[in-house]
Design a protein around this motif. Structure first.
Motif, PDB file in Angstrom:
ATOM      1  N   SER A 126       0.848  -1.197   0.000  1.00 44.06           N
ATOM      2  CA  SER A 126       0.000   0.000   0.000  1.00 44.06           C
ATOM      3  C   SER A 126       0.880   1.241   0.000  1.00 44.06           C
ATOM      4  O   SER A 126       2.014   1.211   0.500  1.00 44.06           O
ATOM      5  N   PRO A 127       0.377   2.344  -0.560  1.00 41.03           N
ATOM      6  CA  PRO A 127       1.191   3.566  -0.597  1.00 41.03           C
ATOM      7  C   PRO A 127       1.364   4.172   0.786  1.00 41.03           C
ATOM      8  O   PRO A 127       0.469   4.095   1.622  1.00 41.03           O
ATOM      9  N   ALA A 128       2.524   4.773   1.014  1.00 42.20           N
ATOM     10  CA  ALA A 128       2.784   5.415   2.301  1.00 42.20           C
ATOM     11  C   ALA A 128       1.900   6.636   2.485  1.00 42.20           C
ATOM     12  O   ALA A 128       1.450   6.935   3.582  1.00 42.20           O
ATOM     13  N   VAL A 129       1.653   7.346   1.402  1.00 41.73           N
ATOM     14  CA  VAL A 129       0.810   8.538   1.431  1.00 41.73           C
ATOM     15  C   VAL A 129      -0.219   8.413   0.323  1.00 41.73           C
ATOM     16  O   VAL A 129       0.132   8.115  -0.814  1.00 41.73           O
ATOM     17  N   ALA A 130      -1.499   8.629   0.666  1.00 45.21           N
ATOM     18  CA  ALA A 130      -2.564   8.514  -0.334  1.00 45.21           C
ATOM     19  C   ALA A 130      -2.293   9.449  -1.504  1.00 45.21           C
ATOM     20  O   ALA A 130      -1.978  10.619  -1.320  1.00 45.21           O
ATOM     21  N   GLY A 131      -2.392   8.894  -2.727  1.00 41.73           N
ATOM     22  CA  GLY A 131      -2.218   9.699  -3.927  1.00 41.73           C
ATOM     23  C   GLY A 131      -0.795   9.836  -4.409  1.00 41.73           C
ATOM     24  O   GLY A 131      -0.565  10.371  -5.484  1.00 41.73           O
ATOM     25  N   GLN A 132       0.183   9.371  -3.641  1.00 40.79           N
ATOM     26  CA  GLN A 132       1.565   9.485  -4.114  1.00 40.79           C
ATOM     27  C   GLN A 132       1.915   8.287  -4.995  1.00 40.79           C
ATOM     28  O   GLN A 132       1.227   7.271  -4.985  1.00 40.79           O
ATOM     29  N   LEU A 133       3.005   8.425  -5.738  1.00 45.64           N
ATOM     30  CA  LEU A 133       3.455   7.330  -6.596  1.00 45.64           C
ATOM     31  C   LEU A 133       3.836   6.115  -5.764  1.00 45.64           C
ATOM     32  O   LEU A 133       4.440   6.240  -4.698  1.00 45.64           O
ATOM     33  N   LEU A 134       3.474   4.955  -6.261  1.00 41.39           N
ATOM     34  CA  LEU A 134       3.886   3.687  -5.669  1.00 41.39           C
ATOM     35  C   LEU A 134       4.496   2.873  -6.800  1.00 41.39           C
ATOM     36  O   LEU A 134       3.878   2.712  -7.856  1.00 41.39           O
ATOM     37  N   VAL A 135       5.697   2.384  -6.583  1.00 37.77           N
ATOM     38  CA  VAL A 135       6.454   1.708  -7.646  1.00 37.77           C
ATOM     39  C   VAL A 135       6.884   0.327  -7.167  1.00 37.77           C
ATOM     40  O   VAL A 135       7.249   0.153  -6.007  1.00 37.77           O
ATOM     41  N   CYS A 136       6.836  -0.628  -8.077  1.00 35.70           N
ATOM     42  CA  CYS A 136       7.405  -1.953  -7.803  1.00 35.70           C
ATOM     43  C   CYS A 136       8.418  -2.271  -8.896  1.00 35.70           C
ATOM     44  O   CYS A 136       8.102  -2.203 -10.081  1.00 35.70           O
ATOM     45  N   ASP A 137       9.645  -2.585  -8.489  1.00 31.96           N
ATOM     46  CA  ASP A 137      10.672  -3.047  -9.409  1.00 31.96           C
ATOM     47  C   ASP A 137      10.774  -4.563  -9.286  1.00 31.96           C
ATOM     48  O   ASP A 137      10.758  -5.101  -8.178  1.00 31.96           O
ATOM     49  N   ILE A 138      10.867  -5.232 -10.415  1.00 32.80           N
ATOM     50  CA  ILE A 138      10.986  -6.684 -10.465  1.00 32.80           C
ATOM     51  C   ILE A 138      12.240  -7.002 -11.268  1.00 32.80           C
ATOM     52  O   ILE A 138      12.425  -6.486 -12.373  1.00 32.80           O
ATOM     53  N   GLU A 139      13.106  -7.848 -10.725  1.00 33.34           N
ATOM     54  CA  GLU A 139      14.307  -8.254 -11.458  1.00 33.34           C
ATOM     55  C   GLU A 139      14.334  -9.766 -11.563  1.00 33.34           C
ATOM     56  O   GLU A 139      14.102 -10.461 -10.574  1.00 33.34           O
ATOM     57  N   LEU A 140      14.598 -10.259 -12.780  1.00 35.16           N
ATOM     58  CA  LEU A 140      14.637 -11.699 -13.033  1.00 35.16           C
ATOM     59  C   LEU A 140      15.957 -12.088 -13.666  1.00 35.16           C
ATOM     60  O   LEU A 140      16.522 -11.336 -14.453  1.00 35.16           O
ATOM     61  N   ALA A 141      16.411 -13.286 -13.330  1.00 32.30           N
ATOM     62  CA  ALA A 141      17.611 -13.843 -13.955  1.00 32.30           C
ATOM     63  C   ALA A 141      17.331 -15.293 -14.321  1.00 32.30           C
ATOM     64  O   ALA A 141      16.799 -16.056 -13.514  1.00 32.30           O
ATOM     65  N   LEU A 142      17.677 -15.660 -15.521  1.00 29.96           N
ATOM     66  CA  LEU A 142      17.481 -17.018 -16.021  1.00 29.96           C
ATOM     67  C   LEU A 142      18.280 -18.027 -15.202  1.00 29.96           C
ATOM     68  O   LEU A 142      19.406 -17.768 -14.800  1.00 29.96           O
ATOM     69  N   VAL A 143      17.665 -19.170 -14.957  1.00 28.64           N
ATOM     70  CA  VAL A 143      18.364 -20.293 -14.331  1.00 28.64           C
ATOM     71  C   VAL A 143      18.452 -21.393 -15.381  1.00 28.64           C
ATOM     72  O   VAL A 143      17.437 -21.890 -15.856  1.00 28.64           O
ATOM     73  N   HIS A 144      19.670 -21.764 -15.773  1.00 30.48           N
ATOM     74  CA  HIS A 144      19.849 -22.790 -16.799  1.00 30.48           C
ATOM     75  C   HIS A 144      19.439 -24.156 -16.271  1.00 30.48           C
ATOM     76  O   HIS A 144      19.667 -24.474 -15.100  1.00 30.48           O
ATOM     77  N   PRO A 145      18.810 -24.992 -17.110  1.00 30.40           N
ATOM     78  CA  PRO A 145      18.304 -26.285 -16.647  1.00 30.40           C
ATOM     79  C   PRO A 145      19.352 -27.172 -16.004  1.00 30.40           C
ATOM     80  O   PRO A 145      19.048 -27.925 -15.088  1.00 30.40           O
ATOM     81  N   ASN A 146      20.589 -27.098 -16.481  1.00 29.53           N
ATOM     82  CA  ASN A 146      21.613 -28.014 -15.960  1.00 29.53           C
ATOM     83  C   ASN A 146      22.144 -27.613 -14.600  1.00 29.53           C
ATOM     84  O   ASN A 146      22.874 -28.361 -13.974  1.00 29.53           O
ATOM     85  N   ASN A 147      21.788 -26.405 -14.111  1.00 27.11           N
ATOM     86  CA  ASN A 147      22.351 -26.031 -12.811  1.00 27.11           C
ATOM     87  C   ASN A 147      21.330 -25.472 -11.836  1.00 27.11           C
ATOM     88  O   ASN A 147      21.697 -25.091 -10.737  1.00 27.11           O
ATOM     89  N   HIS A 148      20.047 -25.400 -12.204  1.00 32.12           N
ATOM     90  CA  HIS A 148      19.121 -24.709 -11.300  1.00 32.12           C
ATOM     91  C   HIS A 148      18.886 -25.472 -10.009  1.00 32.12           C
ATOM     92  O   HIS A 148      18.782 -24.882  -8.947  1.00 32.12           O
ATOM     93  N   LEU A 149      18.835 -26.800 -10.059  1.00 34.99           N
ATOM     94  CA  LEU A 149      18.660 -27.550  -8.816  1.00 34.99           C
ATOM     95  C   LEU A 149      19.907 -27.462  -7.946  1.00 34.99           C
ATOM     96  O   LEU A 149      19.813 -27.339  -6.723  1.00 34.99           O
ATOM     97  N   ALA A 150      21.080 -27.515  -8.561  1.00 33.28           N
ATOM     98  CA  ALA A 150      22.320 -27.417  -7.793  1.00 33.28           C
ATOM     99  C   ALA A 150      22.419 -26.066  -7.098  1.00 33.28           C
ATOM    100  O   ALA A 150      22.778 -25.986  -5.916  1.00 33.28           O
ATOM    101  N   GLU A 151      22.095 -24.998  -7.805  1.00 32.35           N
ATOM    102  CA  GLU A 151      22.194 -23.666  -7.212  1.00 32.35           C
ATOM    103  C   GLU A 151      21.155 -23.469  -6.113  1.00 32.35           C
ATOM    104  O   GLU A 151      21.425 -22.839  -5.095  1.00 32.35           O
ATOM    105  N   ARG A 152      19.950 -24.003  -6.312  1.00 28.44           N
ATOM    106  CA  ARG A 152      18.942 -23.907  -5.261  1.00 28.44           C
ATOM    107  C   ARG A 152      19.359 -24.718  -4.034  1.00 28.44           C
ATOM    108  O   ARG A 152      19.150 -24.294  -2.897  1.00 28.44           O
ATOM    109  N   TYR A 153      19.992 -25.876  -4.248  1.00 26.83           N
ATOM    110  CA  TYR A 153      20.469 -26.709  -3.142  1.00 26.83           C
ATOM    111  C   TYR A 153      21.550 -25.957  -2.356  1.00 26.83           C
ATOM    112  O   TYR A 153      21.519 -25.889  -1.136  1.00 26.83           O
ATOM    113  N   GLN A 154      22.480 -25.350  -3.064  1.00 28.17           N
ATOM    114  CA  GLN A 154      23.560 -24.625  -2.399  1.00 28.17           C
ATOM    115  C   GLN A 154      23.025 -23.414  -1.640  1.00 28.17           C
ATOM    116  O   GLN A 154      23.570 -23.035  -0.611  1.00 28.17           O
ATOM    117  N   GLY A 155      21.946 -22.816  -2.152  1.00 34.01           N
ATOM    118  CA  GLY A 155      21.353 -21.657  -1.490  1.00 34.01           C
ATOM    119  C   GLY A 155      20.421 -22.030  -0.356  1.00 34.01           C
ATOM    120  O   GLY A 155      19.869 -21.156   0.307  1.00 34.01           O
TER     121      GLY A 155
END
Length: 198
Positions: A167-196
């Motif tokens: 929800s916005p901090a102040v009614a009527g002010q701008l509210l922004v959402c930034d979304i960042e995505l990075a590809l996970v290659h099939p040969n390493n996505h399970l390994a990287e998730r396991y390590q994380g």
């Protein structure tokens, strides 16, 4: 390709064109060395330089200060346009619902991605929902998010979705959402998730 101080290589086909764009009106020096490659040399170079997929950054702007609501029963596909001044894909959209991962990551089937979000202008109550496509059940991945703080990185598969909530901090002010995505290659996505630990 963003120019950096170190040496960088680019392979071009016949009739390709190369253009340089500089910013801020400053003078820069670019040293360009051109070498013709044989087919063998081109293959050797390609084998030694694995392609790199850069993360993609999206921005959704609530021009009217409308809150982000998850609305899990509804699908939502914001229309993003590239903004060359910021290098972001930007949408001015007050919609709600689940954004399918296929609307954000145009990767081949079975290639998932890592995602992180950040709200700016929020009431420090931001949430990120990971949503199952079939059942519309969701997991609140992080709650609450401080304003302008990036969420922890989450994994979403090719048929998942995300839902935003803040929800916005102040009614009527701008509210922004930034979304960042990075590809996970099939040969390493399970390994990287396991390590994380995910």
């Amino acid at each position: 390709m963003t120019l950096k101080p170190g040496i960088q290589y680019v392979v071009m086909y016949p009739n390709d064109k190369l253009a340089f764009v500089t910013r801020d009106g400053g003078r820069v020096q670019v040293v360009l060395v051109v070498n013709e490659l044989t087919e063998q040399e081109a293959v050797s170079w390609g084998a030694a330089h694995e392609p790199v997929t850069m993360p993609t950054r999206f921005r959704i702007i609530r021009a009217t200060g409308t809150a982000f609501a998850p609305n899990l029963a509804n699908g939502w596909q914001p229309t993003f346009e590239y903004d060359p001044s910021t290098g972001l894909l930007v949408a001015r959209d007050d919609g709600t619902g689940v954004i399918p991962s296929t609307s954000l990551a145009l990767y081949p089937r079975f290639q998932g991605c890592y995602v992180t979000v950040r709200y700016a202008g929020s009431n420090a109550d931001g949430k990120l929902h990971i949503v199952d496509h079939t059942t519309r059940k969701s997991l609140i991945a992080e709650n609450p998010l401080a304003d302008v703080k990036w969420s922890k990185v989450q994994y979403i598969s090719h048929d998942d979705g995300i839902a935003l909530e803040a929800s916005p901090a102040v009614a009527g002010q701008l509210l922004v959402c930034d979304i960042e995505l990075a590809l996970v290659h099939p040969n390493n996505h399970l390994a990287e998730r396991y390590q994380g630990g995910n």
